[in-house]
Design a protein around this motif. Structure first.
Motif, mmCIF file in Angstrom:
data_model
loop_
_atom_site.group_PDB
_atom_site.id
_atom_site.type_symbol
_atom_site.label_atom_id
_atom_site.label_comp_id
_atom_site.label_asym_id
_atom_site.label_seq_id
_atom_site.Cartn_x
_atom_site.Cartn_y
_atom_site.Cartn_z
ATOM 1 N N PRO A 37 2.337 52.916 35.127
ATOM 2 C CA PRO A 37 2.328 52.307 36.457
ATOM 3 C C PRO A 37 2.482 53.365 37.563
ATOM 4 O O PRO A 37 3.043 54.432 37.328
ATOM 5 N N ARG A 38 2.061 53.020 38.770
ATOM 6 C CA ARG A 38 2.192 53.917 39.922
ATOM 7 C C ARG A 38 3.476 53.544 40.666
ATOM 8 O O ARG A 38 3.455 52.857 41.673
ATOM 9 N N TYR A 39 4.597 54.023 40.157
ATOM 10 C CA TYR A 39 5.903 53.565 40.622
ATOM 11 C C TYR A 39 6.141 53.763 42.118
ATOM 12 O O TYR A 39 6.848 52.975 42.749
ATOM 13 N N PRO A 46 7.062 49.976 43.354
ATOM 14 C CA PRO A 46 8.523 49.887 43.375
ATOM 15 C C PRO A 46 9.058 48.639 42.671
ATOM 16 O O PRO A 46 10.123 48.676 42.044
ATOM 17 N N ALA A 47 8.314 47.533 42.765
ATOM 18 C CA ALA A 47 8.748 46.311 42.082
ATOM 19 C C ALA A 47 8.664 46.478 40.570
ATOM 20 O O ALA A 47 9.548 46.016 39.836
ATOM 21 N N VAL A 48 7.614 47.155 40.093
ATOM 22 C CA VAL A 48 7.493 47.424 38.665
ATOM 23 C C VAL A 48 8.634 48.310 38.201
ATOM 24 O O VAL A 48 9.226 48.086 37.140
ATOM 25 N N ARG A 49 8.971 49.327 38.995
ATOM 26 C CA ARG A 49 10.101 50.192 38.658
ATOM 27 C C ARG A 49 11.389 49.387 38.573
ATOM 28 O O ARG A 49 12.178 49.541 37.646
ATOM 29 N N GLY A 50 11.592 48.497 39.549
ATOM 30 C CA GLY A 50 12.794 47.663 39.527
ATOM 31 C C GLY A 50 12.822 46.733 38.334
ATOM 32 O O GLY A 50 13.869 46.519 37.713
ATOM 33 N N PHE A 72 1.773 44.660 35.943
ATOM 34 C CA PHE A 72 1.133 45.918 35.554
ATOM 35 C C PHE A 72 -0.376 45.864 35.833
ATOM 36 O O PHE A 72 -0.969 46.843 36.297
ATOM 37 N N ALA A 73 -0.983 44.717 35.543
ATOM 38 C CA ALA A 73 -2.423 44.560 35.753
ATOM 39 C C ALA A 73 -2.779 44.639 37.231
ATOM 40 O O ALA A 73 -3.763 45.284 37.614
ATOM 41 N N LEU A 74 -1.991 43.991 38.080
ATOM 42 C CA LEU A 74 -2.277 43.998 39.511
ATOM 43 C C LEU A 74 -2.068 45.380 40.114
ATOM 44 O O LEU A 74 -2.773 45.763 41.063
ATOM 45 N N ASP A 75 -1.133 46.137 39.580
ATOM 46 C CA ASP A 75 -0.958 47.519 40.041
ATOM 47 C C ASP A 75 -2.244 48.307 39.782
ATOM 48 O O ASP A 75 -2.716 49.067 40.643
ATOM 49 N N ARG A 76 -2.836 48.135 38.601
ATOM 50 C CA ARG A 76 -4.097 48.814 38.308
ATOM 51 C C ARG A 76 -5.224 48.300 39.219
ATOM 52 O O ARG A 76 -6.054 49.082 39.711
#
Length: 212
Positions: A37-39, A46-50, A72-76
């Motif tokens: 992910p692109r943290y 940042p939400a994925v990191r959290g 994760f998919a939406l980050d991509r």
């Protein structure tokens, strides 16, 4: 060409990526990289990191493998303009974790009866609905989970500001994830796979690319 490097936490994907870039660049190829992910990238990083760090505000989301996979998919998907531009302007695009990570980790978090159908759901979500590009080659960096675990602990020990996240600290999850990766590679999930190890991985990949 899109090459995705996959493997459990601590396998050495970043190191393999760096060595590949050096070897291929020296051979005259233009190479770009992305890692997911692109943290640090808004709005989802940042939400994925959290989520992975155990932020209690995100506990309901973290508890659902499918909801987490959607993040994760939406980050991509949000990175699509950058990804497309890099693919257009380089001979090779190397991605550290791509759609197979979502398939392997998400399935590994589900009850055994639900695991078989999960990768197909991820493929439809990311490669279908979100229209992300299919990788031309997926590389599984195979390593014993215990060895990968030692690497993860060493990395965390060297950076006191980086504790193990909830995925990294779950040994059972890592074992199940390793098995899922082996299954995905064995059936050539969504595109061809190449299984490598740390010692000969760069040579094996470069030899494979030379034939394409």
């Amino acid at each position: 060409m899109i090459l995705a490097i996959e493997g459990v936490d601590g396998a050495g994907k970043n190191t393999l990526t760096g060595r590949l870039v050096a070897r291929l660049t020296a051979a005259g190829r233009s190479v770009a990289t992305l890692a997911y992910p692109r943290y640090a990238t808004e709005p989802l990083g940042p939400a994925v990191r959290g989520l992975l760090a155990g932020d209690p505000r995100l506990a309901p989301l973290a508890a659902s493998p499918r909801a987490s996979a959607m993040m994760f998919a939406l980050d991509r998907a949000n990175s699509r303009p950058e990804l497309d531009a890099l693919v257009r302007t380089h001979d090779l695009m190397i991605i550290d974790r791509y759609v197979a990570s979502n398939a392997a980790y998400g399935a590994a978090r589900l009850p055994a009866t639900e695991r078989e159908s999960f990768p197909a759901w991820i493929a439809e979500l990311e490669l279908g609905a979100l229209a992300l590009p299919v990788p031309d080659l997926q590389v599984l960096l195979r390593i014993p989970v215990g060895t990968a675990r030692a690497g993860t602990l060493a990395r965390a020990g060297a950076d006191r500001g980086r504790a193990l996240d909830t995925f990294e600290s779950d040994d059972g999850l890592q074992e199940r994830c390793a098995r899922m990766y082996e299954e995905l590679a064995a059936r050539s999930w969504v595109s061809p796979w190449l299984v490598v190890d740390r010692e000969t991985g760069v040579d094996t990949i470069c030899e494979h690319l030379a034939t394409r």
